[in-house]
Design a protein around this motif. Structure first.
Motif, PDB file in Angstrom:
ATOM      1  N   GLU A   1       0.830  -1.206   0.000  1.00 19.20           N
ATOM      2  CA  GLU A   1       0.000   0.000   0.000  1.00 19.20           C
ATOM      3  C   GLU A   1       0.868   1.260   0.000  1.00 19.20           C
ATOM      4  O   GLU A   1       0.673   2.155  -0.808  1.00 19.20           O
TER       5      GLU A   1
ATOM      6  N   VAL B   1      -6.768  14.808   0.112  1.00 18.38           N
ATOM      7  CA  VAL B   1      -7.983  14.120   0.532  1.00 18.38           C
ATOM      8  C   VAL B   1      -9.151  14.604  -0.311  1.00 18.38           C
ATOM      9  O   VAL B   1      -9.362  15.812  -0.482  1.00 18.38           O
ATOM     10  N   LYS B   2      -9.907  13.681  -0.847  1.00 18.68           N
ATOM     11  CA  LYS B   2     -11.084  14.013  -1.653  1.00 18.68           C
ATOM     12  C   LYS B   2     -12.313  14.047  -0.758  1.00 18.68           C
ATOM     13  O   LYS B   2     -12.607  13.108  -0.042  1.00 18.68           O
TER      14      LYS B   2
ATOM     15  N   LYS C   1     -16.258  14.026   0.206  1.00 18.20           N
ATOM     16  CA  LYS C   1     -17.375  13.221  -0.282  1.00 18.20           C
ATOM     17  C   LYS C   1     -18.414  14.100  -0.965  1.00 18.20           C
ATOM     18  O   LYS C   1     -18.511  15.303  -0.725  1.00 18.20           O
TER      19      LYS C   1
ATOM     20  N   GLU D   1     -16.662  -3.172   5.241  1.00 19.56           N
ATOM     21  CA  GLU D   1     -17.091  -1.973   4.528  1.00 19.56           C
ATOM     22  C   GLU D   1     -17.127  -0.757   5.458  1.00 19.56           C
ATOM     23  O   GLU D   1     -16.767   0.354   5.056  1.00 19.56           O
TER      24      GLU D   1
ATOM     25  N   ASP E   1     -13.609   0.349   5.853  1.00 13.78           N
ATOM     26  CA  ASP E   1     -13.146   1.018   4.634  1.00 13.78           C
ATOM     27  C   ASP E   1     -13.653   2.457   4.573  1.00 13.78           C
ATOM     28  O   ASP E   1     -12.910   3.382   4.202  1.00 13.78           O
ATOM     29  N   ASP E   2     -14.943   2.660   4.928  1.00 11.93           N
ATOM     30  CA  ASP E   2     -15.489   4.022   4.928  1.00 11.93           C
ATOM     31  C   ASP E   2     -14.805   4.893   5.978  1.00 11.93           C
ATOM     32  O   ASP E   2     -14.574   6.091   5.766  1.00 11.93           O
ATOM     33  N   TYR E   3     -14.476   4.253   7.113  1.00 13.73           N
ATOM     34  CA  TYR E   3     -13.857   5.031   8.199  1.00 13.73           C
ATOM     35  C   TYR E   3     -12.426   5.454   7.860  1.00 13.73           C
ATOM     36  O   TYR E   3     -12.006   6.578   8.136  1.00 13.73           O
TER      37      TYR E   3
ATOM     38  N   GLU F   1     -11.117   5.702   4.832  1.00 12.22           N
ATOM     39  CA  GLU F   1     -10.976   6.152   3.447  1.00 12.22           C
ATOM     40  C   GLU F   1     -10.135   7.427   3.364  1.00 12.22           C
ATOM     41  O   GLU F   1      -9.232   7.556   2.558  1.00 12.22           O
ATOM     42  N   ASP F   2     -10.414   8.377   4.218  1.00 12.01           N
ATOM     43  CA  ASP F   2      -9.648   9.636   4.214  1.00 12.01           C
ATOM     44  C   ASP F   2      -8.267   9.442   4.798  1.00 12.01           C
ATOM     45  O   ASP F   2      -7.319  10.131   4.425  1.00 12.01           O
TER      46      ASP F   2
ATOM     47  N   PHE G   1      -6.194   6.832   4.584  1.00 11.77           N
ATOM     48  CA  PHE G   1      -5.244   6.117   3.735  1.00 11.77           C
ATOM     49  C   PHE G   1      -4.770   6.945   2.549  1.00 11.77           C
ATOM     50  O   PHE G   1      -3.913   6.513   1.809  1.00 11.77           O
ATOM     51  N   LEU G   2      -5.333   8.090   2.316  1.00 12.54           N
ATOM     52  CA  LEU G   2      -4.896   8.914   1.184  1.00 12.54           C
ATOM     53  C   LEU G   2      -3.710   9.766   1.563  1.00 12.54           C
ATOM     54  O   LEU G   2      -3.494  10.054   2.734  1.00 12.54           O
TER      55      LEU G   2
END
Length: 332
Positions: free
Chosen positions: A148, A235-236, A238, A321, A324-326, A328-329, A331-332
């Protein structure tokens, strides 16, 4: 005395006839003894020698006994001790040095040497053709790595040369490369930025490219971008957040449009006559009735839909899931 004489006489008288009988008895006894000896003699025993044994027979017996003792001594030793004894005997009888029998260690390879020779930064389908046991070891080690984020070696950043490798399990658990600076010789945890680098490298005489991610502190980010700036991964946000921000602006625009339309209507009403005002009032009443009917229709439809069948099943998110949502920001 008379009795003694008589017995002696009787014995003397009998002795004249017993000489021949004694010789016959002794020969018979000898034959019986010989038969008994033949019966009792074992097949592997040799006959008794009446004369002195020859010297060659003595030497054979001595050699046989020595070989028996030597065999018992060798059996009692293990393989390494036996090997050392044979080498020592060879040097003792034929001459030489112990260094002549030492094995050359120049061509020896450990598992680490095999891994370094066959390791690949990225394995492709083409690389898995004609797999040998050395390649299988390298592939098994590659599968255990976490791909990663990368760990970077920025010691030669002024020459625009960087080294990248994937993280191991211990580094992932400790947070190295993600929550700590991804530089090999840095461990800062504040002000980390994510960078995307096109890593060009030469592997087994072949040029390859790979797009990798790494997180660095401000100082290490300066080293990475010393010659030219790399792409920073931001960070993108939502879509939901953007929609929520857009909703109040839309409401404000609608209010402005409504207020302008109302002002225009009032101006037209003042210019019109009473007759037109009465007709407009009737039309407004009809429109209000239609709106009330239209407002009641969705309620009736919703009630009808409620009794048509069971409520639609809501799909619950799995634990993975939700994670992953938690993250998401993060890991970028």
């Amino acid at each position: 005395m008379e009795n003694l004489v008589k017995i002696h006489g009787a014995g003397g008288y009998d002795s004249d006839f017993s000489d021949d009988d004694g010789e016959g008895d002794s020969s018979e006894n000898a034959r019986e003894r010989k038969r008994e000896a033949e019966i009792l003699q074992k097949p592997f025993e040799k006959g008794q020698h009446s004369k002195v044994a020859h010297r060659s027979l003595h030497s054979c017996e001595v050699d046989r006994e020595e070989a028996r003792n030597r065999r018992a001594h060798l059996i009692s030793m293990n393989a390494f001790e036996r090997h050392k004894k044979f080498v020592g005997d060879y040097i003792l009888y034929y001459g030489g040095q112990m260094a002549d029998f030492r094995r050359s260690v120049a061509k020896d390879k450990t598992d680490l040497d095999v891994l370094r020779e066959n390791h690949r930064f990225l394995w492709r389908d083409e690389d898995e053709d004609d797999m040998t046991w050395e390649k299988e070891i390298a592939k098994k080690y590659y599968d255990k790595l976490f791909k990663e984020y990368c760990i970077a070696d920025l010691s030669r950043y002024k020459e625009n040369k960087f080294g990248f490798r994937w993280r191991t399990e211990n580094e992932v658990v400790s947070g190295k490369g993600q929550f700590q600076c991804g530089n090999k010789h840095c461990g800062k945890e504040e002000g980390l930025k994510s960078w995307e680098v096109n890593f060009a490298y030469v592997e087994h005489g072949e040029k390859r490219n790979a797009l990798v991610k790494l997180r660095l502190c401000p100082e290490c980010s300066f080293k990475l971008n010393y010659h030219h700036k790399r792409k920073e991964v931001k960070v993108k946000r939502k879509r939901k957040i953007s929609e929520e921000n857009e909703e109040p602006t839309k409401k404000k625009k609608k209010r402005r449009r409504k207020s302008s339309s109302h002002s225009k209507k009032h101006r037209h009403k003042k210019q019109k006559d009473r007759s037109t005002s009465s007709s407009s009032s009737e039309s407004e009443a009809q429109n209000s009735d239609k709106d009330s009917e239209a407002g009641n229709e969705p309620d009736s439809q919703s009630e009808a839909d409620h009794w048509r069948g069971p409520a639609p099943a809501v799909e619950e998110k799995s634990r993975e899931e939700e994670f992953d949502d938690y993250f998401e920001d993060m890991f970028l």
